[in-house]
Design an enzyme around this catalytic site. Structure first.
Site, mmCIF file in Angstrom:
data_model
loop_
_atom_site.group_PDB
_atom_site.id
_atom_site.type_symbol
_atom_site.label_atom_id
_atom_site.label_comp_id
_atom_site.label_asym_id
_atom_site.label_seq_id
_atom_site.Cartn_x
_atom_site.Cartn_y
_atom_site.Cartn_z
ATOM 1 N N GLU A 67 0.828 -1.213 0.000
ATOM 2 C CA GLU A 67 0.000 0.000 0.000
ATOM 3 C C GLU A 67 0.859 1.259 0.000
ATOM 4 O O GLU A 67 0.527 2.246 -0.655
ATOM 5 C CB GLU A 67 -0.954 0.013 1.205
ATOM 6 C CG GLU A 67 -2.041 -1.044 1.156
ATOM 7 C CD GLU A 67 -2.993 -0.873 -0.026
ATOM 8 O OE1 GLU A 67 -3.034 0.212 -0.633
ATOM 9 O OE2 GLU A 67 -3.692 -1.857 -0.363
ATOM 10 N N TYR A 150 -6.929 6.091 3.987
ATOM 11 C CA TYR A 150 -7.109 5.013 3.005
ATOM 12 C C TYR A 150 -6.230 3.809 3.346
ATOM 13 O O TYR A 150 -6.696 2.664 3.384
ATOM 14 C CB TYR A 150 -6.793 5.509 1.573
ATOM 15 C CG TYR A 150 -6.545 4.343 0.669
ATOM 16 C CD1 TYR A 150 -7.613 3.602 0.175
ATOM 17 C CD2 TYR A 150 -5.245 3.910 0.387
ATOM 18 C CE1 TYR A 150 -7.404 2.474 -0.580
ATOM 19 C CE2 TYR A 150 -5.023 2.775 -0.368
ATOM 20 C CZ TYR A 150 -6.100 2.058 -0.850
ATOM 21 O OH TYR A 150 -5.896 0.927 -1.573
ATOM 22 N N ASP A 168 -10.536 5.961 -1.816
ATOM 23 C CA ASP A 168 -9.395 6.533 -2.540
ATOM 24 C C ASP A 168 -9.924 7.158 -3.833
ATOM 25 O O ASP A 168 -11.140 7.269 -4.031
ATOM 26 C CB ASP A 168 -8.317 5.475 -2.816
ATOM 27 C CG ASP A 168 -8.749 4.471 -3.879
ATOM 28 O OD1 ASP A 168 -9.952 4.428 -4.220
ATOM 29 O OD2 ASP A 168 -7.882 3.733 -4.380
#
Ligand code: SF4
Length: 390
Positions: A67, A150, A168
């Site tokens: 991520e 997020y 997002d």
């Protein structure tokens, strides 16, 4: 297909203008829409549509790593970096023990280097303050450097099965279009509004699946410029499709203001091929990366012979000892809020000292030991300067 009367107020298309009529354009959301949205997405989802090495796992370290790498980076570009990091540092404890320089070097070319600095800070926090274990709640994850709303939601749901929905760029776009909702996405109020929408969309579905589905749907189907509306499982109730506003949504309130900076890099080399580099220490783009000595200006078209007289000429570099050799054509680099124009000026410095305070005298072919911004590595690679400075 629903008619436009499904909206709070019908606005003639010619009056539609970004951000002006958003309150009138917002749909009346019903729980029926929300369950349709959820069911259609989950039915559409297939893990093999977009296979990625971090998808089928629940290891929080790898999910977090992926991520962070994918923030502001395309999957194709980020994938090899993910693999290199996992190979070099298979666990968070190994990453926490890594040298800063080694991590920055591995990150080289990915850009947005604050991510790499935060990666290290967060790994050390997990190692030192959490006994090597990632926090398993959304709130706990938010306490790690570089982990925003997020990213925390993604890790909490994918690694720990927490019931939180991700929001997002992809999710903003899908929601704004499906609900034909022109609430700006770049304000605190807008963010809260869309978070509520996606939370209601998630409902009691499994967050891990729903989040993956909505992210894949944004990447593959409801894309910014070529939405697949003709085969879309949401089309039947998609407000933007009915009103022809697909490519007007989502709406942003603030326009990005860009400033232009001119970076004149000085490549100073002696006959042996040694050159001078320095570290960027200020709080600025590319912080802690290396570069050639720099004259930064705000004026375009500065000639090489005017550089030495510029107030930003670097201390400790005697212009009178340098002989101009050549300079590159200007190159433009777009960052989120800045345009950087770079020019590389080559000088010969016959009596290059063996030491210069605050700088590194680099022998030829030693570039690989330092992390440079991409603008420099590209130039070095293009000009084969790794082998021959002139
Ligand atoms: S119909 Fe088009 S705009 Fe609407 S959700 Fe589907 S792909 Fe997106």
């Amino acid at each position: 297909m629903r008619s436009v009367s499904h909206y709070n107020t019908v606005i003639p298309p010619r009056l539609f203008s970004r951000g002006v009529f958003f309150s009138q354009l917002c749909r009346m959301h019903t729980s029926d829409d929300e369950s349709f949205f959820r069911d259609a997405l989950l039915q559409w989802y297939r893990p093999d549509r977009r296979p990625m090495p971090w998808k089928a796992i629940t290891d929080p370290y790898r999910i977090w790593l992926s991520e962070i790498i994918l923030q502001q980076t395309r999957v194709e570009q980020g994938l090899p970096y993910f693999e290199q990091f996992v190979e070099a540092y298979p666990t968070v404890m190994e990453l926490a023990a890594a040298e800063d320089e080694a991590v920055m070097k591995l990150w080289e070319g990915l850009g947005y280097y604050s991510r790499a600095r935060n990666l290290l800070k967060a790994a050390r926090m997990v190692a030192n303050d959490h006994d090597g274990k990632f926090p398993d709640t959304y709130a706990g994850l938010r306490g790690l450097p570089g982990v925003g709303p997020y990213t925390a939601a993604a890790i909490a749901s994918f690694a720990f099965g927490r019931q939180v929905a991700v929001l997002d760029g992809n999710v903003f776009r899908i929601l704004a279009r499906f609900y034909n909702d022109a609430t700006p996405i770049d304000t605190g109020k807008g963010r809260k509004h869309y978070q509520e929408l996606v939370d209601r969309g998630l409902g009691d579905a499994e967050a891990r699946l729903f989040n993956q589905a909505i992210m894949d749907f944004g990447a593959l189907a409801c894309t910014p410029k070529k939405a697949s509306c003709n085969v879309c499982p949401l089309a039947e109730r998609c407000g933007a499709l009915v009103d022809g506003t697909v490519y007007d949504l989502p709406v942003k309130e603030k326009k990005v203001k860009r400033r232009t900076r001119y970076f004149h890099f000085l490549i100073l080399a002696d006959g042996e091929g040694s050159t001078v580099i320095e570290q960027r220490l200020e709080k600025d783009i590319w912080q802690s990366l290396y570069q050639f000595p720099l004259v930064e200006t705000t004026e375009p078209g500065l000639k090489t012979d005017a550089l030495a007289l510029h107030p930003n000429w670097p201390d400790g570099l005697p212009a009178r000892d340098l002989r101009f050799v050549k300079r590159s054509a200007p190159m433009k680099h777009l960052l989120t809020h800045q345009t950087i124009i770079t020019v590389f000026h080559h000088f010969s410095w016959a009596n290059l000292p063996s030491e210069i305070s605050g700088r590194i005298i680099l022998e030829n072919k030693m570039f690989k030991n330092y992390a440079f911004p991409r603008v420099i590595t590209r130039y070095l690679a293009e000009k084969s300067l790794l082998l021959d400075l002139f």
